[in-house]
Scaffold this active site. Structure first.
Site, mmCIF file in Angstrom:
data_model
loop_
_atom_site.group_PDB
_atom_site.id
_atom_site.type_symbol
_atom_site.label_atom_id
_atom_site.label_comp_id
_atom_site.label_asym_id
_atom_site.label_seq_id
_atom_site.Cartn_x
_atom_site.Cartn_y
_atom_site.Cartn_z
ATOM 1 N N GLU A 1 14.435 -1.249 3.827
ATOM 2 C CA GLU A 1 15.729 -1.836 3.488
ATOM 3 C C GLU A 1 16.421 -2.211 4.781
ATOM 4 O OE1 GLU A 1 17.439 -3.811 1.532
ATOM 5 O OE2 GLU A 1 16.948 -2.371 -0.081
ATOM 6 N N CYS B 1 14.703 -3.280 -4.145
ATOM 7 C CA CYS B 1 13.408 -3.027 -3.499
ATOM 8 C C CYS B 1 12.747 -4.382 -3.323
ATOM 9 C CB CYS B 1 12.536 -2.109 -4.344
ATOM 10 S SG CYS B 1 10.903 -1.811 -3.616
#
Length: 271
Positions: free
Chosen positions: A114, A2
């Site tokens: 992402e 993350c």
């Protein structure tokens, strides 16, 4: 992993969702659609109030800096590299193991970003063409629009170069726990591109479902083996993902337009 996420919910909204007992309106954060390491972020934690006669833990909404600094660190250098802690080893790594048993938090988000590299550009890399890959970003969020409650850890670090009464004498920092990305189909997948989170990236933030919030935040739970049971991935089929503009790749860009769903990957970034 993350490395970037979005957080647009206000303090009042989060207070209702997490049953917050204590938060300071003057410490409210503006909506941030491109949260990057070292920024100040919201975190939910259970902790006794300072100087309060009642020692019971109080659920609080606090501002923490994203990038954990262990309490024993001599300097804050390296915090930007400690934004994530792996669920598989968090109980044993010196930088995280103490916080894991005593200082756990929830980092609320709308969802996280992402990036994947287009297949055409991967092929160029293999051929040695040395062309820098152009990665397509995806936004991953709960399919039902609920809050993405990321499991986190927090620490307090004392800057010994400053006097006790200096406002920067104490740093409050945090890290997000990650786990292996789901290999099961997404609840809603893009028409073009990945159909599982693992096809986007091998790691993902550990999302805590509401039934685990109280147990995760409870400071009375200090047994590492017991706590590790809470690190199990959430049930499959709760998340969706969709492509967004590559504008999010620049940390200077910020706004709700970064969450706009694209019909497909941008040109040159085909999955």
């Amino acid at each position: 992993m993350c490395g970037r996420y979005a957080s647009s919910r206000g303090a009042e909204d989060l207070a209702g969702i997490f049953e917050i007992e204590k938060w300071e309106p003057e410490e409210a954060l503006a909506p941030d659609y491109n949260v990057a390491p070292t920024k100040e972020v919201y975190a939910v934690l259970d902790r006794p109030l300072r100087d309060a006669p009642d020692p019971r833990p109080v659920r609080q909404l606090r501002r923490l800096k994203w990038g954990l600094i262990p309490s024993w660190a001599k300097t804050p250098e390296g915090a930007a590299r400690m934004i994530n802690a792996r669920a598989e080893t968090v109980h044993e790594k010196p930088s995280y193991r103490r916080a894991f048993t005593t200082r756990r938090c929830i980092v609320p988000a709308d969802g996280y970003f992402e990036w994947v590299t287009g297949q055409q550009e991967r092929d160029l890399e293999v051929e040695g063409k040395r062309k820098r890959p152009r990665k397509q970003p995806y936004f991953v969020l709960p399919a039902d629009g609920s809050v993405f409650a990321m499991a986190g850890l927090y620490e307090f670090w004392r800057d010994r170069t400053l006097p006790d009464d200096h406002p920067r004498a104490w740093w409050a920092t945090c890290s997000v726990i990650t786990t292996e990305a789901e290999t099961t189909p997404l609840a809603v997948a893009p028409a073009e591109g990945p159909h599982t989170l693992a096809e986007i990236h091998p790691r993902m933030p550990l999302m805590l479902t509401p039934d685990r919030w109280d147990a995760w935040l409870d400071p009375a739970r200090t047994d590492a083996d017991d706590l590790r049971e809470l690190l199990a991935p959430p049930p499959a089929g709760l998340l969706r993902a969709y492509p967004v503009s590559t504008d999010v790749s620049n940390v200077r860009n910020n706004g709700p337009e970064l969450l706009k769903e694209l019909a497909g990957p941008e040109e040159g970034t085909l999955f």
